[in-house]
Design a protein around this motif. Structure first.
Motif, PDB file in Angstrom:
ATOM      1  N   GLY A  31      39.959  37.243  44.369  1.00  0.00           N
ATOM      2  CA  GLY A  31      40.820  38.387  44.623  1.00  0.00           C
ATOM      3  C   GLY A  31      40.940  39.234  43.380  1.00  0.00           C
ATOM      4  N   ILE A  32      41.099  40.538  43.585  1.00  0.00           N
ATOM      5  CA  ILE A  32      41.278  41.454  42.456  1.00  0.00           C
ATOM      6  C   ILE A  32      42.225  42.558  42.901  1.00  0.00           C
ATOM      7  N   PHE A  33      43.101  42.969  42.003  1.00  0.00           N
ATOM      8  CA  PHE A  33      43.940  44.127  42.259  1.00  0.00           C
ATOM      9  C   PHE A  33      44.235  44.815  40.937  1.00  0.00           C
ATOM     10  N   SER A  34      44.696  46.051  41.035  1.00  0.00           N
ATOM     11  CA  SER A  34      45.094  46.810  39.853  1.00  0.00           C
ATOM     12  C   SER A  34      46.587  47.099  39.944  1.00  0.00           C
ATOM     13  N   ASP A  35      47.281  46.967  38.819  1.00  0.00           N
ATOM     14  CA  ASP A  35      48.696  47.325  38.763  1.00  0.00           C
ATOM     15  C   ASP A  35      48.859  48.764  38.278  1.00  0.00           C
ATOM     16  N   TRP A  79      48.351  42.079  45.888  1.00  0.00           N
ATOM     17  CA  TRP A  79      49.570  42.582  45.260  1.00  0.00           C
ATOM     18  C   TRP A  79      50.167  43.639  46.161  1.00  0.00           C
ATOM     19  N   ASP A  80      51.473  43.589  46.381  1.00  0.00           N
ATOM     20  CA  ASP A  80      52.137  44.556  47.251  1.00  0.00           C
ATOM     21  C   ASP A  80      52.892  45.637  46.479  1.00  0.00           C
ATOM     22  N   GLY A  81      52.639  45.722  45.174  1.00  0.00           N
ATOM     23  CA  GLY A  81      53.333  46.689  44.336  1.00  0.00           C
ATOM     24  C   GLY A  81      54.508  46.079  43.593  1.00  0.00           C
ATOM     25  N   LYS A  82      54.926  44.889  44.017  1.00  0.00           N
ATOM     26  CA  LYS A  82      56.032  44.189  43.372  1.00  0.00           C
ATOM     27  C   LYS A  82      55.694  42.721  43.122  1.00  0.00           C
ATOM     28  N   ASN A  83      55.135  42.063  44.114  1.00  0.00           N
ATOM     29  CA  ASN A  83      54.834  40.633  44.050  1.00  0.00           C
ATOM     30  C   ASN A  83      53.341  40.365  44.143  1.00  0.00           C
ATOM     31  N   ILE A  84      52.936  39.254  43.552  1.00  0.00           N
ATOM     32  CA  ILE A  84      51.573  38.756  43.718  1.00  0.00           C
ATOM     33  C   ILE A  84      51.615  37.753  44.866  1.00  0.00           C
TER      34      ILE A  84
END
Length: 107
Positions: A31-35, A79-84
């Motif tokens: 999985g990968i996401f950007s904050d 990531w939902d913008g607040k939590n992983i």
């Protein structure tokens, strides 16, 4: 696609084109996401989350408290913008984590 790689892709209509390949910090990225500033990559082989800069260089490494028992296997991350959010196929569970709950690992 090769194991241990992260691919940047361009999607146009029904076509997916690989634009660039990067080495993953672990051999099994799941999985990968950007904050908005950094990238975060989960790795199934180490049950670890890596914080990366925009060029995908490792900045920090984190262990997951829920995954210290090797019977759990990290199989997804978002990531939902607040939590992983992480999940494990082995126990059919998903976990909601805050950035503060991650345990920093020395590297």
């Amino acid at each position: 696609l090769k194991e241990g790689k992260i691919y940047q892709a361009r999607i146009a209509q029904q076509d997916i084109q690989v634009v660039r390949k990067y080495d993953s910090p672990g051999s099994s990225p799941v999985g990968i996401f950007s904050d908005g500033k950094n990238f975060w990559v989960g790795d199934a082989s180490t049950n670890t989350i890596y914080k990366l800069d925009r060029e995908l260089k490792v900045l920090e490494i984190f262990t997951l408290p829920e995954y210290t028992d090797k019977s759990f296997a990290l199989t997804g991350m978002a990531w939902d913008g607040k939590n992983i959010w992480v999940c494990s196929d082995n126990n059919q569970k998903r976990y909601r984590l805050s950035f503060k709950s991650l345990q920093k690992k020395r590297f």
